[in-house]
Scaffold this motif. Structure first.
Motif, PDB file in Angstrom:
ATOM      1  N   ALA A   1       0.816  -1.338  -0.017  1.00 30.46           N
ATOM      2  CA  ALA A   1       0.112   0.018   0.131  1.00 30.46           C
ATOM      3  C   ALA A   1       0.782   1.276  -0.033  1.00 30.46           C
ATOM      4  O   ALA A   1       0.101   2.456   0.000  1.00 30.46           O
ATOM      5  CB  ALA A   1      -0.875  -0.079   1.276  1.00 30.46           C
ATOM      6  N   GLY A   2       2.092   1.129   0.178  1.00 28.88           N
ATOM      7  CA  GLY A   2       3.030   2.267   0.380  1.00 28.88           C
ATOM      8  C   GLY A   2       3.213   2.851   1.565  1.00 28.88           C
ATOM      9  O   GLY A   2       3.676   4.084   1.620  1.00 28.88           O
ATOM     10  N   ILE A   3       2.631   2.376   2.498  1.00 27.81           N
ATOM     11  CA  ILE A   3       2.635   2.798   3.848  1.00 27.81           C
ATOM     12  C   ILE A   3       4.184   2.896   4.306  1.00 27.81           C
ATOM     13  O   ILE A   3       4.952   1.715   4.430  1.00 27.81           O
ATOM     14  CB  ILE A   3       1.972   2.072   4.935  1.00 27.81           C
ATOM     15  CG1 ILE A   3       0.452   2.001   4.492  1.00 27.81           C
ATOM     16  CG2 ILE A   3       2.138   2.645   6.532  1.00 27.81           C
ATOM     17  CD1 ILE A   3      -0.250   3.240   4.701  1.00 27.81           C
ATOM     18  N   GLN A   4       4.777   3.993   4.983  1.00 28.01           N
ATOM     19  CA  GLN A   4       6.077   3.951   5.406  1.00 28.01           C
ATOM     20  C   GLN A   4       6.384   4.355   6.707  1.00 28.01           C
ATOM     21  O   GLN A   4       7.352   4.455   7.155  1.00 28.01           O
ATOM     22  CB  GLN A   4       6.883   5.090   4.367  1.00 28.01           C
ATOM     23  CG  GLN A   4       7.045   4.620   2.857  1.00 28.01           C
ATOM     24  CD  GLN A   4       7.659   5.427   1.983  1.00 28.01           C
ATOM     25  OE1 GLN A   4       7.598   6.608   2.265  1.00 28.01           O
ATOM     26  NE2 GLN A   4       8.617   4.928   1.159  1.00 28.01           N
ATOM     27  N   LEU A   5       5.175   4.674   7.575  1.00 22.38           N
ATOM     28  CA  LEU A   5       5.409   5.059   8.804  1.00 22.38           C
ATOM     29  C   LEU A   5       4.290   4.566   9.728  1.00 22.38           C
ATOM     30  O   LEU A   5       2.847   4.572   9.079  1.00 22.38           O
ATOM     31  CB  LEU A   5       5.460   6.671   8.714  1.00 22.38           C
ATOM     32  CG  LEU A   5       5.450   7.386  10.325  1.00 22.38           C
ATOM     33  CD1 LEU A   5       6.690   7.033  10.792  1.00 22.38           C
ATOM     34  CD2 LEU A   5       5.073   8.719  10.234  1.00 22.38           C
ATOM     35  N   VAL A   6       4.340   3.817  10.585  1.00 17.38           N
ATOM     36  CA  VAL A   6       3.398   3.368  11.620  1.00 17.38           C
ATOM     37  C   VAL A   6       3.494   3.785  12.873  1.00 17.38           C
ATOM     38  O   VAL A   6       4.689   4.057  13.432  1.00 17.38           O
ATOM     39  CB  VAL A   6       3.172   1.655  11.600  1.00 17.38           C
ATOM     40  CG1 VAL A   6       2.976   1.279  10.097  1.00 17.38           C
ATOM     41  CG2 VAL A   6       4.535   1.042  11.742  1.00 17.38           C
ATOM     42  N   ARG A   7       2.392   3.897  13.623  1.00 13.60           N
ATOM     43  CA  ARG A   7       2.339   4.391  15.213  1.00 13.60           C
ATOM     44  C   ARG A   7       2.031   3.235  15.825  1.00 13.60           C
ATOM     45  O   ARG A   7       0.804   2.905  15.811  1.00 13.60           O
ATOM     46  CB  ARG A   7       1.451   5.483  15.290  1.00 13.60           C
ATOM     47  CG  ARG A   7       1.385   6.119  16.661  1.00 13.60           C
ATOM     48  CD  ARG A   7       0.572   7.526  16.859  1.00 13.60           C
ATOM     49  NE  ARG A   7       0.429   7.945  18.158  1.00 13.60           N
ATOM     50  CZ  ARG A   7      -0.940   7.706  18.658  1.00 13.60           C
ATOM     51  NH1 ARG A   7      -1.705   6.742  18.132  1.00 13.60           N
ATOM     52  NH2 ARG A   7      -0.815   8.274  19.965  1.00 13.60           N
ATOM     53  N   PHE A   8       2.394   2.809  16.775  1.00 13.88           N
ATOM     54  CA  PHE A   8       2.018   2.086  17.920  1.00 13.88           C
ATOM     55  C   PHE A   8       2.602   2.478  19.331  1.00 13.88           C
ATOM     56  O   PHE A   8       3.894   3.067  19.231  1.00 13.88           O
ATOM     57  CB  PHE A   8       1.871   0.467  17.624  1.00 13.88           C
ATOM     58  CG  PHE A   8       3.083  -0.132  17.357  1.00 13.88           C
ATOM     59  CD1 PHE A   8       3.972  -0.579  18.458  1.00 13.88           C
ATOM     60  CD2 PHE A   8       3.814  -0.087  16.193  1.00 13.88           C
ATOM     61  CE1 PHE A   8       5.135  -1.192  18.349  1.00 13.88           C
ATOM     62  CE2 PHE A   8       5.084  -0.686  16.247  1.00 13.88           C
ATOM     63  CZ  PHE A   8       5.566  -1.266  17.025  1.00 13.88           C
ATOM     64  N   ASP A   9       2.269   1.703  20.271  1.00 13.93           N
ATOM     65  CA  ASP A   9       2.656   2.367  21.688  1.00 13.93           C
ATOM     66  C   ASP A   9       4.114   1.443  22.297  1.00 13.93           C
ATOM     67  O   ASP A   9       4.173   0.381  21.846  1.00 13.93           O
ATOM     68  CB  ASP A   9       1.738   1.786  22.989  1.00 13.93           C
ATOM     69  CG  ASP A   9       0.295   2.322  22.497  1.00 13.93           C
ATOM     70  OD1 ASP A   9       0.387   3.429  21.753  1.00 13.93           O
ATOM     71  OD2 ASP A   9      -0.895   1.730  22.683  1.00 13.93           O
ATOM     72  N   ALA A  10       5.058   2.326  22.743  1.00 12.21           N
ATOM     73  CA  ALA A  10       6.121   1.852  23.456  1.00 12.21           C
ATOM     74  C   ALA A  10       5.846   1.601  24.815  1.00 12.21           C
ATOM     75  O   ALA A  10       5.696   2.558  25.627  1.00 12.21           O
ATOM     76  CB  ALA A  10       7.384   2.650  23.162  1.00 12.21           C
ATOM     77  N   LEU A  11       5.270   0.595  25.036  1.00 16.27           N
ATOM     78  CA  LEU A  11       4.473   0.525  26.497  1.00 16.27           C
ATOM     79  C   LEU A  11       5.548   0.123  27.526  1.00 16.27           C
ATOM     80  O   LEU A  11       6.106  -0.882  27.678  1.00 16.27           O
ATOM     81  CB  LEU A  11       3.498  -0.649  26.374  1.00 16.27           C
ATOM     82  CG  LEU A  11       2.157  -0.671  25.623  1.00 16.27           C
ATOM     83  CD1 LEU A  11       1.439  -1.991  25.580  1.00 16.27           C
ATOM     84  CD2 LEU A  11       1.472   0.559  26.009  1.00 16.27           C
ATOM     85  N   TRP A  12       5.531   0.773  28.376  1.00 19.72           N
ATOM     86  CA  TRP A  12       6.741   0.892  29.384  1.00 19.72           C
ATOM     87  C   TRP A  12       6.437  -0.318  30.363  1.00 19.72           C
ATOM     88  O   TRP A  12       7.453  -0.967  30.797  1.00 19.72           O
ATOM     89  CB  TRP A  12       6.480   2.160  30.352  1.00 19.72           C
ATOM     90  CG  TRP A  12       7.671   2.483  31.313  1.00 19.72           C
ATOM     91  CD1 TRP A  12       8.679   1.676  31.664  1.00 19.72           C
ATOM     92  CD2 TRP A  12       7.509   3.476  32.479  1.00 19.72           C
ATOM     93  NE1 TRP A  12       9.440   2.445  32.576  1.00 19.72           N
ATOM     94  CE2 TRP A  12       8.829   3.358  32.892  1.00 19.72           C
ATOM     95  CE3 TRP A  12       6.701   4.682  32.716  1.00 19.72           C
ATOM     96  CZ2 TRP A  12       8.946   4.107  34.013  1.00 19.72           C
ATOM     97  CZ3 TRP A  12       6.961   5.487  33.538  1.00 19.72           C
ATOM     98  CH2 TRP A  12       8.203   5.557  34.179  1.00 19.72           C
ATOM     99  N   GLN A  13       5.054  -0.698  30.843  1.00 16.88           N
ATOM    100  CA  GLN A  13       4.751  -1.933  31.510  1.00 16.88           C
ATOM    101  C   GLN A  13       5.453  -3.082  31.129  1.00 16.88           C
ATOM    102  O   GLN A  13       5.905  -3.927  31.617  1.00 16.88           O
ATOM    103  CB  GLN A  13       3.388  -1.850  31.782  1.00 16.88           C
ATOM    104  CG  GLN A  13       3.003  -3.138  32.586  1.00 16.88           C
ATOM    105  CD  GLN A  13       3.534  -3.140  34.380  1.00 16.88           C
ATOM    106  OE1 GLN A  13       3.832  -2.035  34.686  1.00 16.88           O
ATOM    107  NE2 GLN A  13       3.786  -4.283  34.801  1.00 16.88           N
ATOM    108  N   ARG A  14       5.335  -3.254  29.557  1.00 15.11           N
ATOM    109  CA  ARG A  14       5.889  -4.323  28.976  1.00 15.11           C
ATOM    110  C   ARG A  14       7.548  -4.412  28.794  1.00 15.11           C
ATOM    111  O   ARG A  14       7.968  -5.558  28.820  1.00 15.11           O
ATOM    112  CB  ARG A  14       5.503  -4.577  27.597  1.00 15.11           C
ATOM    113  CG  ARG A  14       3.720  -4.740  27.658  1.00 15.11           C
ATOM    114  CD  ARG A  14       3.372  -5.474  26.365  1.00 15.11           C
ATOM    115  NE  ARG A  14       1.835  -5.538  26.388  1.00 15.11           N
ATOM    116  CZ  ARG A  14       0.983  -6.186  25.531  1.00 15.11           C
ATOM    117  NH1 ARG A  14       1.840  -6.686  24.412  1.00 15.11           N
ATOM    118  NH2 ARG A  14      -0.325  -6.559  25.823  1.00 15.11           N
ATOM    119  N   ILE A  15       7.925  -3.182  28.975  1.00 23.40           N
ATOM    120  CA  ILE A  15       9.448  -3.224  28.438  1.00 23.40           C
ATOM    121  C   ILE A  15      10.255  -3.202  30.080  1.00 23.40           C
ATOM    122  O   ILE A  15      11.304  -3.810  29.884  1.00 23.40           O
ATOM    123  CB  ILE A  15       9.831  -2.005  27.681  1.00 23.40           C
ATOM    124  CG1 ILE A  15       8.937  -2.187  26.185  1.00 23.40           C
ATOM    125  CG2 ILE A  15      11.435  -1.690  27.787  1.00 23.40           C
ATOM    126  CD1 ILE A  15       9.162  -0.540  25.395  1.00 23.40           C
TER     127      ILE A  15
END
Length: 496
Positions: A63-77
């Motif tokens: 589709a030509g998508i070059q940027l995605v957003r999702f969470d950097a979850l502190w609790q998981r890291i």
């Protein structure tokens, strides 16, 4: 990253608008992210089985998508507190995702959130902020050291094309109690932002740090209160992200315009405005407006193009969301997806957005003036006498004869401009007030401006006692379908 995007006020043209060069700029934006059009994928990452991710990642690449957003979850890291000052981070849940995206030429925009159970002000809600902003800043800096420019992940995996994080979004909707429990706190959030920015810049001096996507309905007010509470923010806000969920594309644009004007008044004209969430659901109830997939397709296409060409300094545009489960028909949150959860094929909205992404993979030069309120309208009145030869029948003899009668032609005209240039194709409404004895009424006459930007309302009536009642012009409004702002002038001109 970096392509310089200059916000400048140019009178624009969609169809009939006249292009005007050499107008003063309202402000110059900071260097903007290289990618303009992206998409949110947090519902995919945190709601779907990992085995399904790769098919969706392949569809994003197509589709030509070059940027995605999702969470950097502190609790998981970092689920456990540091021991003797030593932090232990668990990157194993995120490394494979970032790597697979990078292989497909897709960059990650992390929303750095939420507080861990051991650091939060309350364990009653997942979105309670951290007690100590400095501790949150340490985590944000760790994300930058791992995935930013020259991050440890890229050094440890040289076989993966390096596509480092260049922008960091600090929290998610901190002006919304659902995401900042129990209530938004501009001063505390500002402290978190400053701590995170300092730590991220220490790890990656070239990174941009964004105020986390503000709920659009009161984004401007929250920003004003942030700067009032912490003047140290001045000059340190690279961008203010916004989530302009609204009734339609025009209402969403107005939220962005309000935020742009607020930032300019605060002296932050160089700050960008990334749109990191926006969308509509097609089934179920919940926040936002429920519309058909066809309507959503039209709104997304119009909004993506409009903001890419606008002078508002919109760096990035990311709809919510790539895909949702589409199971519970009562929950609107499960029906924001633009691609099918089963086979990653686009629906009508996805196809429309994909077509727009290919046209606007990079933000264009600002040639559409949305944020400078460019429309102006001036009204005037004129009148001239004339004569006309008419045929008149005598009531006594029944014979008709040609006679010369005096008339008066009276006109009201409105001149509509955009950044001082004539604007053809604008709709002008003339609002008149008329008295007839004890009766009073309002009349509205609509006209379209000509090539010279002028619209006329004219009336020819006999002169003298038979002239009839005068009309008084009380209000003139002008609008254009390609511009968000209209213009109003209040006049008290008589049309005799």
């Amino acid at each position: 990253m970096i392509a310089l995007q200059i916000r400048r006020t140019l009178a624009a043209a969609l169809g009939a608008l006249v292009l005007v060069l050499g107008l003063p700029a309202s402000g110059q934006a900071r260097p903007a992210p290289e990618e303009y059009a992206g998409i949110n994928i947090q519902k995919l990452i945190f709601g779907f089985a990992p085995t399904s991710w790769f098919g969706h990642f392949n569809a994003m690449e197509r589709a030509g998508i070059q940027l995605v957003r999702f969470d950097a979850l502190w609790q998981r890291i970092e689920p456990n507190p540091p021991q003797d000052g030593e932090h232990v981070y668990h990157w194993d849940r995120f490394d494979p995702i970032i790597g697979e995206l990078a292989k497909r030429g897709i960059r990650w925009l992390p929303a750095v959130e939420y507080a861990t159970k051991w650091s939060a002000t309350s364990t009653a809600h997942y979105a309670a902020p951290p007690r100590d902003p400095a501790v949150y800043g340490e985590f944000a800096g760790a994300v930058a050291r791992r995935y930013g420019a020259n991050g440890s992940y890229w050094r440890e995996n040289p076989e993966i094309p390096a596509l480092p994080v260049t922008d960091y979004e600090i929290w998610n909707a901190p002006n919304n109690a659902a995401h900042y429990y129990p209530r938004p706190d501009p001063a505390h959030y500002a402290d978190m932002f400053l701590a995170a920015r300092e730590a991220i810049r220490a790890a990656d001096p070239g990174a941009d740090v964004w105020v986390g996507g503000l709920a659009g309905v009161d984004a401007a007010d929250f920003v004003r209160r942030m700067f009032a509470a912490r003047p140290a923010l001045h000059g340190k806000v690279d961008a203010v992200a916004i989530h302009p969920y609204a009734f339609d594309a025009d209402a969403a644009t107005r939220m962005i315009v309000e935020l742009r004007n607020t930032l300019d008044r605060l002296g932050e004209a160089r700050a960008g405005i990334p749109v990191t969430e926006v969308g509509w659901h097609t089934v179920g109830d919940g926040p936002g407006r429920r519309i058909s997939d066809g309507q959503r397709a039209g709104y997304l296409a119009a909004l993506t193009e409009r903001l890419a060409r606008s002078d508002c300094g919109v760096w990035t545009f990311m709809p919510h969301t790539w895909s949702t489960k589409e199971q519970n028909t009562l929950s609107g949150g499960e029906w924001y997806g633009l691609w099918s959860p089963a086979d990653a094929t686009p629906n009508a909205s996805g196809r429309a957005y994909e077509a727009t992404v290919r046209r606007f993979a990079r933000a264009r030069s600002a040639d559409l003036p949305l944020c400078d309120r460019p429309l102006g309208v001036e009204a005037s009145s004129s009148s001239r006498a004339s004569t006309r030869v008419v045929r008149r029948r005598s009531s006594r003899t029944g014979r008709s004869a040609r006679v010369r009668r005096r008339y008066r032609r009276s006109c009201n005209e409105a001149t509509v401009t955009v950044s001082s240039a004539p604007l053809p194709g604008a709709t002008v409404k003339f609002r008149y007030y008329e008295r007839r004895g004890r009766k009073r009424r309002w009349r509205t006459v609509m006209r379209t401006t000509e090539e010279n930007g002028v619209a006329y309302v004219c009336r020819s009536r006999p002169a003298g006692r038979r002239a009839g009642r005068p009309l008084h012009l009380r209000r003139v409004t002008a609008s254009h379908p390609d511009l968000v702002h209209g213009a109003v002038t209040v006049s008290r001109l008589r049309l005799p």
